[in-house]
Design a protein around this motif. Structure first.
Motif, PDB file in Angstrom:
ATOM      1  N   LYS A   5       6.242   6.041  39.345  1.00 16.01           N
ATOM      2  CA  LYS A   5       6.670   6.363  40.301  1.00 16.01           C
ATOM      3  C   LYS A   5       7.262   7.565  40.203  1.00 16.01           C
ATOM      4  CE  LYS A   5       6.842   1.493  41.579  1.00 16.01           C
ATOM      5  NZ  LYS A   5       7.625   0.611  41.111  1.00 16.01           N
ATOM      6  N   LYS A   6       7.273   8.040  41.654  1.00 18.65           N
ATOM      7  CA  LYS A   6       7.860   9.205  41.861  1.00 18.65           C
ATOM      8  C   LYS A   6       9.195   9.187  41.329  1.00 18.65           C
ATOM      9  CE  LYS A   6       8.087  13.009  45.527  1.00 18.65           C
ATOM     10  NZ  LYS A   6       7.738  13.116  46.805  1.00 18.65           N
ATOM     11  N   TYR A   7       9.996   8.498  41.602  1.00 19.34           N
ATOM     12  CA  TYR A   7      11.544   8.537  41.088  1.00 19.34           C
ATOM     13  C   TYR A   7      11.816   7.779  39.920  1.00 19.34           C
ATOM     14  CZ  TYR A   7      11.815  11.269  45.618  1.00 19.34           C
ATOM     15  OH  TYR A   7      11.824  11.969  46.609  1.00 19.34           O
ATOM     16  N   THR A   8      10.744   7.377  39.265  1.00 22.89           N
ATOM     17  CA  THR A   8      11.184   6.902  38.076  1.00 22.89           C
ATOM     18  C   THR A   8      12.149   7.731  37.140  1.00 22.89           C
ATOM     19  OG1 THR A   8       9.108   5.695  38.080  1.00 22.89           O
ATOM     20  CG2 THR A   8      10.260   5.358  36.004  1.00 22.89           C
ATOM     21  N   ILE A   9      13.198   7.069  36.545  1.00 25.34           N
ATOM     22  CA  ILE A   9      14.031   7.827  35.693  1.00 25.34           C
ATOM     23  C   ILE A   9      13.458   8.150  34.664  1.00 25.34           C
ATOM     24  CG2 ILE A   9      16.393   6.761  36.620  1.00 25.34           C
ATOM     25  CD1 ILE A   9      16.018   4.993  33.919  1.00 25.34           C
ATOM     26  N   LYS A  10      13.694   9.423  34.001  1.00 27.15           N
ATOM     27  CA  LYS A  10      13.163   9.815  32.788  1.00 27.15           C
ATOM     28  C   LYS A  10      13.759   9.076  31.623  1.00 27.15           C
ATOM     29  CE  LYS A  10      11.767  14.239  34.618  1.00 27.15           C
ATOM     30  NZ  LYS A  10      12.545  14.390  35.888  1.00 27.15           N
ATOM     31  N   PRO A  11      13.013   8.978  30.599  1.00 24.27           N
ATOM     32  CA  PRO A  11      13.774   8.300  29.295  1.00 24.27           C
ATOM     33  C   PRO A  11      14.936   9.092  28.902  1.00 24.27           C
ATOM     34  CG  PRO A  11      11.541   9.104  28.921  1.00 24.27           C
ATOM     35  CD  PRO A  11      11.975   9.295  30.306  1.00 24.27           C
ATOM     36  N   PRO A  12      15.843   8.708  28.097  1.00 21.00           N
ATOM     37  CA  PRO A  12      16.953   9.517  27.683  1.00 21.00           C
ATOM     38  C   PRO A  12      16.336  10.417  26.826  1.00 21.00           C
ATOM     39  CG  PRO A  12      16.950   7.088  27.032  1.00 21.00           C
ATOM     40  CD  PRO A  12      16.043   7.245  28.055  1.00 21.00           C
ATOM     41  N   ARG A  13      17.321  11.392  26.812  1.00 18.79           N
ATOM     42  CA  ARG A  13      16.742  12.574  26.075  1.00 18.79           C
ATOM     43  C   ARG A  13      16.755  12.247  24.640  1.00 18.79           C
ATOM     44  NH1 ARG A  13      20.021  17.105  28.668  1.00 18.79           N
ATOM     45  NH2 ARG A  13      18.730  16.616  30.551  1.00 18.79           N
ATOM     46  N   ASP A  56      24.989  -7.713  40.058  1.00 20.13           N
ATOM     47  CA  ASP A  56      25.215  -6.298  39.837  1.00 20.13           C
ATOM     48  C   ASP A  56      26.146  -6.317  38.457  1.00 20.13           C
ATOM     49  OD1 ASP A  56      27.093  -7.549  41.127  1.00 20.13           O
ATOM     50  OD2 ASP A  56      27.700  -5.696  42.263  1.00 20.13           O
TER      51      ASP A  56
END
Lengths: 831, 539
Positions: free
Chosen positions: A244-252, A582
């Motif tokens: 999806k557009k705002y899927t977080i990027k995997p950790p560097r 949460d």
């Protein structure tokens, strides 16, 4: 060939030894091999190798000191049927034909080895090879295809080498004997396999020919290990979800790419070296393993099975080596030549040259140039191509016709002398038993007994009084390993499954209003009670109870207990709450019950260290001792309840076991309500109905009873009654009825009097003998009196009633007669 | 009636009285000892009974926030008051002061008091059981807030009008009603009337209403009830209509294009423009105005539709964003949970190992190991959290950029459409001016055929006047258009800013909470370990 044969004598001995050595070596090799698999294109992963190693190490190879011998001495021939011991005239005839054929053949082809036509069987009787084949279709569906048949033969029989590797054996035993002793040489193997294949519809032939050393000795060292051949992995198509557009990027990724590259290079180098080493190793092994040039190459006799195309949708001719059960193409280099082949109908001699193994052979058995047949009139059609050869058939010099002119051309093969081949599962171990049931009142559907583990599993249909679904157990004793599954919807407490071991009991629940999902209780050893009287109720002490709960959406997570553990012995209670949506940690609380007395001798009710809690979001009210005290008291009560529950569960298990035992003993059947024959209730009902119908019917018949019939019968039928006749009829009828009534009254009266007299007599007798009577006699007398009095009373009543009713009945009949349409004349008179 | 309290002096509900009552009615025995030791906070009290105390005025109850049940019966209370803070009340009774009683939220018992009107109950939304028995109430009202009311006791009051019953129709949960010994209960039709008008009622005056009575009552009052129902339905439908309209408008407002789907803007331009209205009577201006309006409305509708479309787009964008963020957080939490579960498993076993270990040096070594584990867990959890923060920051920034771009584009396009409106207006203005001047010329020349309204004629004095008038009208129109545009732009910009602020703030809050949670957990673990240490040393 001639030259070679001379050598044979000397070499035979050496050869045999060598063979033994070979076999030995081959086995050793087999065991050592797993680490260094050759000819392996698939690069094996480490774990597959390990797996393989494990598998192979599990294979136990017993190297018997001497080669298994299978001679006629070991065979018990006393019980064999007569067909084994003698030849029928037809068989004798066949043998003569065969001898004749053989003579002509050796005359015409003096340089070829004698034919393998009629070896002796186990009873020392010569039998023609074709009759030794006994086409049989096995009753097992697993043995319908050639590959499973071949595998069976190879697995079931133990291979015995030929006594003389350069000659066909002198004996050929029946397949029944071979199966019985589970041993045989290649001829025995192929005879059995061929019988089975022909039986299941293949066009199969036994072949007498020459095989390579490996083939003859069943040496598989040069074959690829079947365990290393990986089954083709089904490649899963992973459906890539579009990010999806705002899927977080995997950790560097913080690793140095340079280092990675260096690492990869290093790995590659190592791998290359390893590869090289392996290759060298392999080459060395190849060298070592390469078959030594066999001095007897091409002379070793072997027998295998040929399957021709055509039947059973076999697309191509192929060989089956009966030792291994593998199939080979007819071009295979292991098969060095064919002398002859046969099936249950005929015998063919190969007339083709085998200089290039079997590669150039053409298996067109109808071609008499290439295949010389022994009997005419088989189903092998003549080749249409060889039309011109037909003329040659009549040529005396031609090989095809030798010795056939004077024979009955339609001579066909006698029936096999071998008994029906049977493979009985006898001697196999029963691993499991499954029993299916129907119409049982206890709803038992399937009983599964695993013989190796001794585990019994009963499966039930819905409707058992205890809602049983599955019950698996080893013994019916309580407090043993046991799993009971239930139809949870049929139970009030939503119990799904209860597992028991000698020390624990675990229960799984679903759909409960208190959200309980799991309860585990562990027991301690039973304490011996001094009082022996309460032997039945000495429950094991509970050490620990663990209960888990589903999330109760009505409560906030920090108040909703997920798990509670009652450590009964330590008086400790542990609570774990559910995790809030949460959060990543869950609240915990632990209560320690110490009934102690403080320094002043006052009882300590509650101290802060009796409740250790961790709260994700600290709350104020839970800090209060009062709250904690109340919570602890509540938990104490709950603990008591839980213990009670566990105890009840134990009782329930006992009850179930008892019920099961009773059910097993009684095994009553349910009877459908539609099964009117067997269903007692419906039977009763039906019988009652029938009885009622019957009574109804009787009543109807009675009402229809024609009181005039006997009187009308006196008159000529079909005529109308005259007035006079009607009157007379009426009178007769009435007087007859009156007579009947009087008779009846008289009869009752007579009986009444008789009874009375008898009673009087008895009374008289009693009074006379009263003094001498025994108490038994007196009792008898008294009971007689009371019965007689009863009878008299009844008779009296009947008489009175009859007297009352008789005039009424009489009047009723009269009335009826007046109204009877047949006596219509009467009405006219009185009208 | 026997009323022993009558003789006593009226008393005040003061702290002492409440404390005494709480203490008396609180936990007993061992728990009571504990309670005494610690003291009970008023806000922890769930139930309070203050009967036969001759209380005149309800007071000092504000601290009892969590009270569920309150009994004030048999006092001399005259007014229901001071109950505003007891929002959790489920049961209220205040019967029998002298003539009237009332019960408050949850349960409130105000029976046997002197209450005359029902009031002060508007905050007690959870009230289920209200008893106002034996008071002086004459009218049932002011109960609208008590939507959960199930039991209402109004016996022995002064209710005299049947119409009060109709008021009770709004309580859908009401099952038990007591109205005995009121003037209305004397009425012949009393029972039938109530049964008919309150069909869901189960108990009336302590007796179950049987089905037969219900049927009879329904049959008897069918006509009037049907009419009532019809009216109620109409009201309901009207309410629903209004609701739907409001929702529609709300939707348009969130798209910032409300009232642009018609001639609203155009009409508003002329609403305050008297000159313009006058000028429309000029010959030829009518048609001109007509075409002008058509074109104008078309542009407005364009803006409206564009706005809705953009709103939809923004919404999907926001939804995607929130979903992704939620997923990321969920995933991160799962990882954290797994780590904790793994740690706990190990930790528990090592703790029990420590307990069983006897050698002191070994114990120390093990404890050290344990604390190393704990700090390792801390590092792992914090790393996870930091990772998430970084990832989310990136995502949020991206979203911010996108949404700002979207808003910018929207504003730009709306502005260009608005410019078209202005062009139209300018065009119209020119035309109008032309016509006006030509008309003026005609008037001056005196060959104007038609009659003009007096207001209009007044404008045609000289050229300046008419030009000014037309100009004024034009200015007003332009102003209106500008205003509408400004409003739209301001609102959407502030929406955008607020949204982004909120997202940032939420993320910060989340981060703080998580860090706090982790720290708390680690502290707990560490202190548990320390306690163990102390315990061992003591042993």
């Amino acid at each position: 060939m001639e030259v070679l044969r001379e050598k044979v004598e000397e070499e035979e001995e050496a050869e045999r030894e060598e063979a033994a050595e070979w076999a030995e070596w081959a086995r050793m090799e087999k065991m050592m091999r797993p680490v260094e698999v050759r000819k392996e294109e698939i690069t094996l992963k480490q774990e597959t190798l390990r797996d393989l190693e494990k598998k192979l190490s599990e294979i136990q190879i017993t190297v018997s000191a001497e080669l298994p011998a299978f001679t006629k001495d070991t065979i018990d021939i006393s019980k064999l049927p007569i067909s084994y011991k003698t030849n029928t005239p037809k068989e004798e005839h066949l043998l003569q034909v065969a001898d004749n054929f053989s003579r002509q053949y050796s005359h015409l082809c003096p340089d070829r080895v004698p034919l393998f036509l009629h070896p002796l069987n186990e009873c020392e009787v010569p039998k023609f090879v074709s009759t030794t084949l006994r086409p049989t279709l096995m009753p097992y569906p697993e043995l319908y295809n050639w590959d499973s048949c071949a595998q069976f033969v190879s697995d079931f029989l133990t291979m015995v080498p030929l006594p003389d590797p350069l000659k066909p054996p002198s004996h050929l035993y029946s397949s029944t004997t071979v199966l019985k002793y589970q041993k045989g040489n290649c001829f025995d193997f192929s005879t059995l396999l061929c019988s089975m294949l022909i039986g299941s519809g293949y066009d199969a032939y036994c072949v007498n020919g020459y095989g390579s050393l490996d083939l003859c000795h069943m040496d598989l060292t040069r074959e690829v290990c079947p365990l290393t051949v990986k089954p083709k992995e089904t490649i899963k198509k992973e459906e890539k979800v579009l990010p999806k557009k705002y899927t977080i990027k995997p950790p560097r990724d913080l690793c140095s790419r340079f280092e990675q590259e260096q690492e990869v290079k290093k790995q590659q180098e190592i791998r290359a070296q390893e590869k090289k080493r392996l290759r060298e190793e392999e080459e060395r092994l190849m060298e070592a393993e390469k078959a030594k040039p066999d001095a007897l190459h091409g002379l070793r006799v072997h027998s295998w099975v040929l399957v021709l195309s055509g039947k059973r949708e076999v697309p191509e001719n192929f060989f089956i080596d009966p030792f291994t059960g593998h199939s080979y193409s007819t071009q295979d280099e292991h098969f060095l030549g064919i002398e002859s082949l046969w099936n249950h109908k005929n015998y063919w001699i190969n007339m083709q040259d085998c200089w290039n193994c079997c590669k150039d052979l053409i298996f067109d058995l109808g071609d008499p140039v290439r295949w010389e047949y022994m009997l005419l009139g088989t189903d092998k059609s003549q080749l249409s191509l060889t039309e011109e050869d037909d003329s040659g058939i009549n040529d005396e010099d031609d090989v095809e016709n030798l010795g056939k002119e004077d024979e009955d051309k339609s001579f066909d093969m006698p029936h096999s002398w071998v008994e029906q081949i049977e493979i009985s599962p006898e001697g196999t171990n029963i691993l499991e038993i499954k029993e299916w049931y129907q119409n049982r009142e206890d709803m038992l559907e399937l009983k599964h007994i695993n013989k190796t583990t001794d585990l019994k599993t009963d499966y039930f249909k819905p409707g058992h009084p205890q809602a049983l679904r599955v019950h698996s157990y080893k013994s019916m004793q309580p407090e043993m390993d046991r799993v009971i599954e239930f139809y949870e919807t049929a139970r009030v407490d939503g119990l799904m499954k209860r597992e028991e071991t000698p020390r624990t009991m675990t229960e799984y629940y679903q759909g409960r209003p208190d959200f309980l999902s799991y309860r585990h209780a562990s027991f301690g050893p039973r304490v011996k009670k001094l009082t022996l009287s309460s032997a039945e109720s000495n429950p094991r002490p509970i050490v620990k109870i663990t209960e888990r709960f589903f999330r109760n959406p009505a409560k906030p997570a920090e108040e909703d207990v997920a798990e509670r553990v009652f450590l009964v012995a330590e008086e400790r209670i542990q609570l774990r709450y559910h995790c809030r949506e949460d959060h990543i940690t869950a609240s915990k609380r632990e209560f320690l019950r110490r009934t102690e007395v403080d320094s002043k001798g006052n009882k300590i009710i509650m101290t802060p260290d009796m409740c250790i809690s961790f709260e994700v979001e600290p709350m104020e009210h839970t800090k209060k001792l009062l709250y904690q005290y109340e919570a602890m008291m509540h938990l104490k009560r709950e603990e008591k309840l839980s213990r009670h529950q566990v105890w009840e569960s134990e009782l329930e298990v006992l009850e179930i076991l008892k019920l099961r035992e009773e059910e097993e003993a009684a095994h009553t059947l349910t009877i459908s309500i539609y099964d009117t024959k067997r269903n007692e209730k419906s039977k009763e009902y039906r019988e009652a109905m029938e009885r009622m119908m019957h009574e109804e019917h009787l009543r109807q018949v009675e009402t229809q009873l024609d009181y005039l019939a006997p009187f009308l019968a006196q008159l000529p039928p079909g005529e109308k009654l005259t007035c006079w006749q009607a009157v007379r009829l009426k009178d007769e009828c009435l007087s007859d009825f009156k007579q009947r009534l009087i008779n009846k009254a008289n009869l009752i009266q007579a009986r009444f009097e008789k009874e009375t007299q008898e009673l009087q007599k008895k009374q008289q007798w009693y009074q006379e003998n009263q003094v001498t009577l025994t108490p038994e006699d007196e009792d008898l007398y008294l009971s007689y009196c009371s019965q007689a009095m009863f009878r008299i009373r009844i008779l009296e009543q009947r008489l009175n009633r009859h007297k009352e009713l008789a005039p009424l009945k009489y009047l009723a009949l009269e009335e009826k007669l007046y109204k009877d349409p047949r006596l219509g004349e009467l009405q006219k008179i009185f009208a | 009636m026997n009323q022993p309290c009558n003789s006593m002096e009226p008393r005040v509900m003061d702290d002492d009285m409440l404390k005494l009552a709480v203490g008396d009615q609180g936990p007993q025995e061992e728990a009571g000892q504990l309670a005494k030791q610690e003291g009970i906070l008023f806000k922890d009290v769930l139930s309070l009974q203050l009967d036969f105390r001759n209380i005149l005025r309800i007071d000092n109850l504000w601290q009892f926030e969590n009270l569920r049940k309150l009994q004030l019966d048999n006092n001399i209370i005259e007014k229901i008051e001071g109950l505003e803070n007891l929002a959790h009340l489920v049961w209220l009774g205040s019967s029998d002061s002298h003539a009237s009683a009332s019960q408050v939220a949850g349960i409130t018992d105000l029976s046997f008091n002197n209450i005359e009107t029902i009031e002060g109950l508007d905050t007690l939304v959870n009230l289920e059981d209200l008893s106002l028995f034996n008071n002086r109430i004459s009218k049932i009202d002011s109960l609208d807030a008590l939507v959960k009311l199930q039991v209402l006791s109004l016996g022995n009051n002064r209710i005299d009008n049947m119409m009060n019953i109709i008021y009770l129709r709004r309580f859908k949960c009401l099952r038990t009603l007591s109205l005995s010994r009121n003037p209305i209960s004397e009425a012949e039709d009393y029972k039938m009337f109530i049964c008919a008008y309150l069909p869901d009622l189960m108990y009336l005056d302590y007796r179950r209403i049987d089905d037969h009575t219900k049927k009879l009552a329904e049959a008897k009052h069918q006509y009037s009830i049907d009419e009532l129902k019809h009216q109620e339905n109409l009201m309901q439908a009207q309410l629903e209509d209004e609701q739907a309209q409001r929702e529609e408008l709300e939707k348009h407002k969130t798209a910032f294009v409300e009232h642009l789907n018609g001639s609203f803007l155009f009409d508003s331009m002329y609403a305050e423009d008297s000159e313009g209205n006058n000028l429309s009577y000029l010959p030829g201006v009518g048609e001109l105005l007509e075409t002008y309006k058509d074109k104008f409305v078309i542009i407005c509708v364009n803006i409206f539709e564009y706005g809705l479309k953009q709103q939809e787009k923004r919404k999907t964008e926001l939804d995607t964003f929130s979903e992704c963020v939620r997923e990321a957080i969920q995933e991160n939490q799962e990882q954290g949970k797994r780590k904790i579960a793994k740690f706990e498993e190990k930790h528990l076993s090592s703790l029990s190992a420590i307990r069983e270990e006897l050698e002191l040096p070994n114990i120390e070594k093990m404890i050290l190991e344990c604390s190393a584990d704990i700090s390792e867990l801390f590092d792992a959890l914090m790393t996870l959290e930091m990772q998430l923060v970084e990832q989310l920051e990136e995502t949020i920034n991206m979203f911010e950029r996108n949404i700002v771009d979207m808003v910018g584009l929207f504003i730009e396009n709306v502005q260009s459409l608005m410019a078209q409106c202005r062009d139209l207006e300018n065009h119209h203005h020119e035309k109008l001016l032309e016509i006006s001047i030509s008309t003026l010329e005609k008037i001056v020349e005196g060959d104007l055929d038609e009659d003009l309204p007096n207001d209009l004629r007044a404008l045609f004095v000289d050229k300046d006047t008419i030009v000014n008038a037309v100009g004024a009208s034009h200015d007003i129109h332009l102003l209106k258009i500008d205003n509408r545009e400004d409003e739209l732009v301001t609102r959407i910009n502030s929406w955008c800013t607020r949204l982004i602020d909120r997202i940032h703030k939420d993320e910060i809050m989340r981060n703080r909470k998580r860090v706090k949670e982790i720290n708390q957990y680690i502290d707990h673990m560490q202190s548990e370990l320390d306690n163990l240490e102390c315990g061992d040393i003591l042993d």
